[in-house]
Design a protein around this motif. Structure first.
Motif: not given
Length: 131
Positions: A37-58
């Motif tokens: 759940e924590a990673y799911e919350n962080l993913l949209p933040i990281y996707q501002k840097i890398d729009p194609n990122a998934n949980l594994e990339c994060l």
């Protein structure tokens, strides 16, 4: 649009808000659902840097940044251990986000007697468990 560095600073500050991802003393540290759940919350933040990122990339990016931080931390500690080293001889970290990750070592003051090898092994285990 925000500068890339500001986006990473935001990611790190948000990562800090989820001790279940980095604090082995946290009750949620061993809770896989909570960590996901924590990673799911962080993913949209990281996707501002890398729009194609998934949980594994994060996860890989965070672990990479933590590894770089620990490497710099070891350089600082090792330079302080040199007998007779003057303050100007202490390694100055070049990693721009070094200070942002200091929360990872805040509790270490109460862990006297731990050596660098134990510290590194403990953190390596943390990374493996976190992924």
């Amino acid at each position: 649009m925000e500068r890339k560095q500001e986006l990473y600073e935001n990611l790190i500050e948000n990562y800090k808000q989820f001790p279940c991802l980095w604090d082995i003393k946290c009750e949620g540290y061993k809770n896989r659902v909570l960590k996901d759940e924590a990673y799911e919350n962080l993913l949209p933040i990281y996707q501002k840097i890398d729009p194609n990122a998934n949980l594994e990339c994060l996860k890989k990016k965070i672990n990479s940044m933590r590894t770089s931080f620990r490497r710099e931390l070891c350089k600082v500690r090792n330079s302080k251990k040199k007998t007779g080293s003057a303050p100007e001889d202490v390694h100055t970290p070049t990693l721009w986000y070094y200070d942002l990750f200091h929360f990872l070592i805040e509790d270490e003051s109460g862990r006297e007697g731990i050596d660098n090898i134990d510290f590194e092994l403990e953190n390596m285990v943390s990374i493996v468990v976190a992924t």
